[in-house]
Design a protein around this motif. Sequence first.
Motif, short mmCIF file in Angstrom:
data_model
loop_
_atom_site.label_atom_id
_atom_site.label_comp_id
_atom_site.label_asym_id
_atom_site.label_seq_id
_atom_site.Cartn_x
_atom_site.Cartn_y
_atom_site.Cartn_z
N HIS A 18 0.84 -1.19 0.00
CA HIS A 18 0.00 0.00 0.00
C HIS A 18 0.88 1.24 0.00
O HIS A 18 1.83 1.33 0.78
CB HIS A 18 -0.89 0.04 1.24
CG HIS A 18 -2.04 -0.92 1.19
ND1 HIS A 18 -1.92 -2.24 1.57
CD2 HIS A 18 -3.34 -0.74 0.80
CE1 HIS A 18 -3.09 -2.84 1.42
NE2 HIS A 18 -3.96 -1.96 0.95
N ILE A 19 0.58 2.19 -0.86
CA ILE A 19 1.29 3.46 -0.82
C ILE A 19 0.73 4.30 0.32
O ILE A 19 1.47 4.77 1.19
CB ILE A 19 1.17 4.21 -2.16
CG1 ILE A 19 1.63 3.31 -3.32
CG2 ILE A 19 2.00 5.50 -2.11
CD1 ILE A 19 3.05 2.82 -3.19
N ILE A 20 -0.57 4.47 0.35
CA ILE A 20 -1.25 5.05 1.51
C ILE A 20 -1.64 3.90 2.43
O ILE A 20 -2.21 2.91 1.98
CB ILE A 20 -2.51 5.84 1.07
CG1 ILE A 20 -2.07 7.07 0.28
CG2 ILE A 20 -3.35 6.25 2.26
CD1 ILE A 20 -3.22 7.87 -0.30
N ASN A 171 -7.35 11.71 -0.89
CA ASN A 171 -5.98 11.21 -0.86
C ASN A 171 -5.30 11.67 -2.14
O ASN A 171 -5.87 11.59 -3.22
CB ASN A 171 -5.96 9.69 -0.76
CG ASN A 171 -6.72 9.17 0.44
OD1 ASN A 171 -6.82 9.86 1.46
ND2 ASN A 171 -7.25 7.96 0.35
N ASP A 172 -4.06 12.12 -2.02
CA ASP A 172 -3.38 12.67 -3.18
C ASP A 172 -1.87 12.46 -3.03
O ASP A 172 -1.31 12.76 -1.98
CB ASP A 172 -3.70 14.17 -3.30
CG ASP A 172 -3.32 14.75 -4.65
OD1 ASP A 172 -2.93 13.98 -5.55
OD2 ASP A 172 -3.44 15.98 -4.82
N LEU A 173 -1.25 11.95 -4.07
CA LEU A 173 0.18 11.68 -4.08
C LEU A 173 0.75 12.24 -5.37
O LEU A 173 0.29 11.89 -6.45
CB LEU A 173 0.44 10.17 -4.03
CG LEU A 173 -0.22 9.37 -2.90
CD1 LEU A 173 -0.32 7.91 -3.28
CD2 LEU A 173 0.57 9.54 -1.62
N THR A 174 1.76 13.10 -5.28
CA THR A 174 2.29 13.67 -6.51
C THR A 174 3.64 14.33 -6.27
O THR A 174 4.12 14.43 -5.13
CB THR A 174 1.30 14.71 -7.09
OG1 THR A 174 1.69 15.03 -8.43
CG2 THR A 174 1.28 15.99 -6.25
N ILE A 175 4.25 14.75 -7.36
CA ILE A 175 5.47 15.55 -7.33
C ILE A 175 5.10 16.96 -7.74
O ILE A 175 4.42 17.16 -8.74
CB ILE A 175 6.53 14.96 -8.28
CG1 ILE A 175 6.96 13.58 -7.80
CG2 ILE A 175 7.73 15.89 -8.40
CD1 ILE A 175 7.79 12.81 -8.81
N ILE A 176 5.53 17.94 -6.96
CA ILE A 176 5.24 19.34 -7.25
C ILE A 176 6.47 19.99 -7.88
O ILE A 176 7.57 19.92 -7.31
CB ILE A 176 4.86 20.11 -5.98
CG1 ILE A 176 3.72 19.42 -5.23
CG2 ILE A 176 4.48 21.55 -6.30
CD1 ILE A 176 3.43 20.02 -3.86
N SER A 177 6.29 20.59 -9.04
CA SER A 177 7.39 21.31 -9.69
C SER A 177 6.82 22.53 -10.39
O SER A 177 5.60 22.65 -10.56
CB SER A 177 8.11 20.42 -10.69
OG SER A 177 7.24 20.06 -11.76
N LEU A 184 10.85 22.09 -6.37
CA LEU A 184 10.52 20.67 -6.44
C LEU A 184 10.19 20.17 -5.04
O LEU A 184 10.92 20.43 -4.09
CB LEU A 184 11.70 19.86 -7.00
CG LEU A 184 11.47 18.35 -7.13
CD1 LEU A 184 10.42 18.07 -8.20
CD2 LEU A 184 12.78 17.64 -7.48
N ALA A 185 9.09 19.46 -4.91
CA ALA A 185 8.69 18.89 -3.63
C ALA A 185 7.98 17.56 -3.86
O ALA A 185 7.37 17.34 -4.91
CB ALA A 185 7.76 19.85 -2.87
N ILE A 186 8.08 16.69 -2.88
CA ILE A 186 7.32 15.43 -2.87
C ILE A 186 6.15 15.63 -1.93
O ILE A 186 6.32 16.13 -0.80
CB ILE A 186 8.17 14.25 -2.39
CG1 ILE A 186 9.53 14.23 -3.09
CG2 ILE A 186 7.43 12.94 -2.62
CD1 ILE A 186 9.45 14.13 -4.58
N TYR A 187 4.97 15.24 -2.36
CA TYR A 187 3.74 15.59 -1.65
C TYR A 187 2.85 14.35 -1.51
O TYR A 187 2.67 13.60 -2.47
CB TYR A 187 3.02 16.67 -2.44
CG TYR A 187 1.62 17.03 -2.00
CD1 TYR A 187 1.40 18.01 -1.03
CD2 TYR A 187 0.51 16.42 -2.58
CE1 TYR A 187 0.11 18.37 -0.65
CE2 TYR A 187 -0.78 16.77 -2.20
CZ TYR A 187 -0.97 17.75 -1.25
OH TYR A 187 -2.24 18.10 -0.87
N ALA A 188 2.33 14.15 -0.30
CA ALA A 188 1.41 13.04 -0.05
C ALA A 188 0.41 13.45 1.02
O ALA A 188 0.81 13.85 2.12
CB ALA A 188 2.17 11.79 0.39
N LYS A 189 -0.88 13.37 0.70
CA LYS A 189 -1.89 13.70 1.71
C LYS A 189 -2.94 12.60 1.76
O LYS A 189 -3.21 11.93 0.77
CB LYS A 189 -2.55 15.05 1.44
CG LYS A 189 -3.68 15.03 0.42
CD LYS A 189 -4.52 16.31 0.48
CE LYS A 189 -5.37 16.42 1.72
NZ LYS A 189 -6.51 15.48 1.78
#
Length: 285
Positions: A18-20, A171-177, A184-189
């Motif tokens: 599971h990622i989340i 739920n949200d998983l992504t790369i912010i650029s 650049l940021a790694i994001y997971a909610k």
Amino acid sequence: MEGTCALYKTVGKLRESHIIPKFVIKHSIKTGSKFQRRVIAPNVRMQDGIKIPLLSPKAEQEFGKREKWFAENIFHPYLKSQYHLPYNENLYYFAISLLWRTIHLEMKMDEELSEKWFYQLLLDCEIEWKGFLSSSIFPRKFSNCYLWFTDRVEFHTTELEGVDYYLTRMNDLTIISNPEKTYLAIYAKFNRFMFFSVLKSPGGEDGLADLAINPIQGTYNIPQQFEYWALSEFLTNRIHGISKHKRASEDQQDKIYEEIAKDPEAFWNSDAGRSMYNDHFNLKK
């Protein structure tokens, strides 16, 4: 399936990881969201969240220890309205493990990722975080990690739709650029918990002290106070994209309405129902 564990690099049987965390999915289902939908694929319904073959049983066990700690010490207490939350080193490990898994999900799902300007930064970060998660080698370059506890939205000054639902339910998983190649940021909610780590930035992180996760121990006092241009900009664009361009198809929306119609009173009394009511009635006034 057989493969190489992404954490320990051992060859053997891999788990569908599971990622989340699974306890998050169970909570979402219990509180009104019977089916999970990815932000980028709203027409695909999932009953058990996103899973990919990634980790060995040993790695799953290590991650599971921190997930259990997070559920018992942060997740459930906050959702039960506890706003003074002490924590220890398990929170930092949990956060890094979640964001590290997000990198691997993006590597698997985005076929063009290797062609993007930030790909080498992702690889460097993944290696550092893997060293921390597997061998307790503290990250030298990519060590910052933040957690924002969101809550029911009382008002906002934008024209955005679905703000409460995004901040408290999705739920949200992504790369912010950004196009300028300066951020650049790694994001997971998930639910009311928003994690991110900044890998590259022109500045502004000084205002995130209330969100920072101390690697050893600390205490969160909620509500948190912060100002951060990058997060505000991202959330505005993300919620706008979801509300305007990522709606479920009419067929999928009909299925959602059918689920609600089975027991409308229970749905509107659930957390998901209260969030939708808040978005569509209170916040539109």
